[in-house]
Design a protein around this motif. Sequence first.
Motif, PDB file in Angstrom:
ATOM      1  N   ALA A   1       0.874  -1.218  -0.120  1.00  0.00           N
ATOM      2  CA  ALA A   1      -0.114  -0.046  -0.020  1.00  0.00           C
ATOM      3  C   ALA A   1       0.887   1.389   0.040  1.00  0.00           C
ATOM      4  O   ALA A   1       1.446   1.589   1.045  1.00  0.00           O
ATOM      5  N   ALA A   2       0.767   1.910  -0.852  1.00  0.00           N
ATOM      6  CA  ALA A   2       1.741   3.140  -1.161  1.00  0.00           C
ATOM      7  C   ALA A   2       1.153   4.470  -0.250  1.00  0.00           C
ATOM      8  O   ALA A   2       1.850   5.120   0.222  1.00  0.00           O
ATOM      9  N   LYS A   3      -0.195   4.135  -0.351  1.00  0.00           N
ATOM     10  CA  LYS A   3      -0.889   5.322   0.477  1.00  0.00           C
ATOM     11  C   LYS A   3      -1.901   4.658   1.605  1.00  0.00           C
ATOM     12  O   LYS A   3      -1.652   5.125   2.735  1.00  0.00           O
ATOM     13  N   VAL A   4      -2.902   3.723   1.123  1.00  0.00           N
ATOM     14  CA  VAL A   4      -3.901   3.572   2.109  1.00  0.00           C
ATOM     15  C   VAL A   4      -4.270   2.102   1.934  1.00  0.00           C
ATOM     16  O   VAL A   4      -4.027   1.506   0.590  1.00  0.00           O
ATOM     17  N   ILE A   5      -4.529   1.348   2.980  1.00  0.00           N
ATOM     18  CA  ILE A   5      -4.988  -0.050   2.985  1.00  0.00           C
ATOM     19  C   ILE A   5      -6.452   0.293   3.576  1.00  0.00           C
ATOM     20  O   ILE A   5      -6.873   0.756   4.526  1.00  0.00           O
ATOM     21  N   ALA A   6      -7.445  -0.985   3.006  1.00  0.00           N
ATOM     22  CA  ALA A   6      -8.955  -0.875   3.474  1.00  0.00           C
ATOM     23  C   ALA A   6      -9.006  -2.399   3.690  1.00  0.00           C
ATOM     24  O   ALA A   6      -8.878  -2.939   2.569  1.00  0.00           O
ATOM     25  N   VAL A   7      -9.426  -2.521   5.090  1.00  0.00           N
ATOM     26  CA  VAL A   7      -9.881  -4.318   5.124  1.00  0.00           C
ATOM     27  C   VAL A   7     -11.306  -4.102   5.676  1.00  0.00           C
ATOM     28  O   VAL A   7     -11.727  -3.560   6.583  1.00  0.00           O
ATOM     29  N   ILE A   8     -12.162  -4.763   5.017  1.00  0.00           N
ATOM     30  CA  ILE A   8     -13.530  -5.042   5.197  1.00  0.00           C
ATOM     31  C   ILE A   8     -14.036  -6.386   5.460  1.00  0.00           C
ATOM     32  O   ILE A   8     -13.512  -7.369   4.659  1.00  0.00           O
ATOM     33  N   GLU A   9     -14.919  -6.458   6.219  1.00  0.00           N
ATOM     34  CA  GLU A   9     -15.245  -7.880   6.889  1.00  0.00           C
ATOM     35  C   GLU A   9     -16.773  -7.806   7.090  1.00  0.00           C
ATOM     36  O   GLU A   9     -17.307  -6.687   7.532  1.00  0.00           O
ATOM     37  N   PRO A  10     -17.511  -8.986   7.183  1.00  0.00           N
ATOM     38  CA  PRO A  10     -18.912  -8.962   7.531  1.00  0.00           C
ATOM     39  C   PRO A  10     -19.028  -8.323   8.970  1.00  0.00           C
ATOM     40  O   PRO A  10     -18.079  -8.552   9.850  1.00  0.00           O
ATOM     41  N   GLY A  11     -20.240  -7.652   9.360  1.00  0.00           N
ATOM     42  CA  GLY A  11     -20.155  -6.952  10.531  1.00  0.00           C
ATOM     43  C   GLY A  11     -20.766  -8.127  11.659  1.00  0.00           C
ATOM     44  O   GLY A  11     -21.661  -7.659  12.270  1.00  0.00           O
ATOM     45  N   THR A  12     -19.743  -9.091  11.684  1.00  0.00           N
ATOM     46  CA  THR A  12     -20.282 -10.110  12.835  1.00  0.00           C
ATOM     47  C   THR A  12     -19.130 -10.157  13.942  1.00  0.00           C
ATOM     48  O   THR A  12     -18.002  -9.502  13.689  1.00  0.00           O
ATOM     49  N   PRO A  13     -19.305 -10.592  15.172  1.00  0.00           N
ATOM     50  CA  PRO A  13     -18.205 -10.734  16.182  1.00  0.00           C
ATOM     51  C   PRO A  13     -16.892 -11.342  15.299  1.00  0.00           C
ATOM     52  O   PRO A  13     -16.023 -10.966  15.645  1.00  0.00           O
ATOM     53  N   ARG A  14     -17.166 -12.338  14.565  1.00  0.00           N
ATOM     54  CA  ARG A  14     -16.112 -12.889  13.740  1.00  0.00           C
ATOM     55  C   ARG A  14     -15.296 -12.046  12.959  1.00  0.00           C
ATOM     56  O   ARG A  14     -14.223 -11.965  13.053  1.00  0.00           O
ATOM     57  N   GLY A  15     -16.170 -11.361  12.125  1.00  0.00           N
ATOM     58  CA  GLY A  15     -15.573 -10.464  11.313  1.00  0.00           C
ATOM     59  C   GLY A  15     -14.809  -9.270  11.964  1.00  0.00           C
ATOM     60  O   GLY A  15     -13.617  -8.929  11.543  1.00  0.00           O
ATOM     61  N   PHE A  16     -15.363  -8.876  13.085  1.00  0.00           N
ATOM     62  CA  PHE A  16     -14.505  -7.987  13.947  1.00  0.00           C
ATOM     63  C   PHE A  16     -13.327  -8.378  14.410  1.00  0.00           C
ATOM     64  O   PHE A  16     -12.296  -7.658  14.435  1.00  0.00           O
ATOM     65  N   GLN A  17     -13.434  -9.645  14.794  1.00  0.00           N
ATOM     66  CA  GLN A  17     -12.207  -9.913  15.321  1.00  0.00           C
ATOM     67  C   GLN A  17     -10.900 -10.117  14.169  1.00  0.00           C
ATOM     68  O   GLN A  17      -9.765  -9.671  14.475  1.00  0.00           O
ATOM     69  N   VAL A  18     -11.304 -10.545  12.929  1.00  0.00           N
ATOM     70  CA  VAL A  18     -10.575 -10.521  11.928  1.00  0.00           C
ATOM     71  C   VAL A  18      -9.870  -8.949  11.657  1.00  0.00           C
ATOM     72  O   VAL A  18      -8.608  -8.796  11.405  1.00  0.00           O
ATOM     73  N   ILE A  19     -10.816  -8.100  11.727  1.00  0.00           N
ATOM     74  CA  ILE A  19     -10.417  -6.851  11.675  1.00  0.00           C
ATOM     75  C   ILE A  19      -9.483  -6.321  12.713  1.00  0.00           C
ATOM     76  O   ILE A  19      -8.492  -5.628  12.391  1.00  0.00           O
ATOM     77  N   LEU A  20      -9.917  -6.543  13.887  1.00  0.00           N
ATOM     78  CA  LEU A  20      -8.966  -6.226  15.168  1.00  0.00           C
ATOM     79  C   LEU A  20      -7.590  -6.794  14.924  1.00  0.00           C
ATOM     80  O   LEU A  20      -6.453  -6.038  15.333  1.00  0.00           O
ATOM     81  N   GLN A  21      -7.375  -7.756  14.281  1.00  0.00           N
ATOM     82  CA  GLN A  21      -6.008  -8.553  13.933  1.00  0.00           C
ATOM     83  C   GLN A  21      -5.262  -7.755  12.993  1.00  0.00           C
ATOM     84  O   GLN A  21      -4.094  -7.429  13.256  1.00  0.00           O
ATOM     85  N   ALA A  22      -6.112  -7.358  11.928  1.00  0.00           N
ATOM     86  CA  ALA A  22      -5.524  -6.492  10.903  1.00  0.00           C
ATOM     87  C   ALA A  22      -5.038  -5.143  11.384  1.00  0.00           C
ATOM     88  O   ALA A  22      -3.997  -4.687  11.212  1.00  0.00           O
ATOM     89  N   ARG A  23      -5.963  -4.630  12.182  1.00  0.00           N
ATOM     90  CA  ARG A  23      -5.700  -3.232  12.813  1.00  0.00           C
ATOM     91  C   ARG A  23      -4.711  -3.127  13.538  1.00  0.00           C
ATOM     92  O   ARG A  23      -3.533  -2.322  13.578  1.00  0.00           O
ATOM     93  N   SER A  24      -4.342  -4.151  14.578  1.00  0.00           N
ATOM     94  CA  SER A  24      -3.159  -4.092  15.448  1.00  0.00           C
ATOM     95  C   SER A  24      -2.007  -4.448  14.654  1.00  0.00           C
ATOM     96  O   SER A  24      -0.869  -3.733  14.799  1.00  0.00           O
ATOM     97  N   GLN A  25      -2.184  -5.207  13.588  1.00  0.00           N
ATOM     98  CA  GLN A  25      -0.849  -5.593  12.984  1.00  0.00           C
ATOM     99  C   GLN A  25      -0.282  -4.346  12.037  1.00  0.00           C
ATOM    100  O   GLN A  25       0.863  -3.878  11.891  1.00  0.00           O
TER     101      GLN A  25
END
Length: 356
Positions: A184-208
């Motif tokens: 990503a030269a400028k921006v990254i966007a990660v999108i998942e279903p708005g479920t507890p599981r999707g949120f966990q996937v997003i949380l991991q990506a966010r921390s990373q």
Amino acid sequence: MPLPTQLTRIIEDELSTLDRRTLARAVEELSNSYRNLRGDTSCSVSLISNDVQRAAYLLTRVPATYAAIHAVLREVKERTPDLEVRSLLDLGAGPGTAMWAAAEIFTELERVTLIEQSSSFIRLGQKLAASARSVAIQTARWVEADLKHETQLPAHDLVIISYALGEMPSASRSQLVHGAWQAAAKVIAVIEPGTPRGFQVILQARSQVLAQGAHMVAPCPHGRQCPMDNQSQRNTAEDDCATRDTKPKQDWCHFAQRLERTSLHRRLKSGELGYEDEKFSYVAAAKQASAPAAARVIRHPIQLKGHIKLELCTPEGLKHETVSRSQGEAFKKARKVKWGEAWEAGPNEPPNASEC
Ligand SMILES: C[S@@+](CC[C@H](N)C(=O)[O-])C[C@H]1O[C@@H](n2cnc3c(N)ncnc32)[C@H](O)[C@@H]1O
């Protein structure tokens, strides 16, 4: 946000040859599979493996994922008005939904690369792309590859992983996010279903990405630990029969985008609503610092007589805020603000803010 007309038209053409009953059954099966997809899975969970399922995906999921991606990119644009996106890399592209949304928001888009493991989805995506007005979509480069084995991803201004990271085996996700962030030269966007599981996937990506020096763009108003991280982990751990009556309501960061169902979708789902609310969780982060929102509205505001209750994520954590009519400008803003939007009146302005 409806699909671009030319995309709707070509999808309807594509589906016109299929037997209605077979398609209706596939639509039903697909929505059941998504509903049943809970908890973490350590293996790939691809739900689409044949042409009828892909047709059902085009009919029901493409408008919904398009609406979510569009909402996310609108927010990215809002938070970083000077951002120019000339190139897009879409990972786990399916039929190329993200590039259609990106071309609407970033009209300067010139170059698109899509990586997808399914050759059938690629063929379908190419067919749809041929009808596009955007030259970037028409000339997009499709790469058939398994992202589990792609370590060097080509650099592009914007990298999107939409509704695909959670389909990867958990062991491969962090490698993919690492590569995506490098690309990503400028921006990254990660999108998942708005479920507890999707949120966990997003949380991991966010921390990373934060650990790799990213700056938050949206939805988070800060790059500190997510205040819903502990909550969701605690609630997942407590999710057994013994604690079900006493545990606090499970909470996770997600948003919703309303979309009209197409006439064919309505006919196949006769008796059901003419619209749906696509729930999604996401994170968007940038190489350059931008101005994150002062706070983010994380639930539907509750409008009461003379005051409005807001639930906010702020740099200081989760807060309830009550904005009363006597607060003039802030009250006017609170009447308009919606779930998912930034709350710029600032959590400290009104006197009635309380920590959750
Ligand atoms: C639910 S679809 C999402 C498609 C599209 N991104 C969207 O938002 O509509 C997930 C896609 O990710 C692709 N995918 C999953 N695992 C993959 C992998 N290891 N390598 C490449 N693509 C993968 C699947 O084939 C599928 O097309």
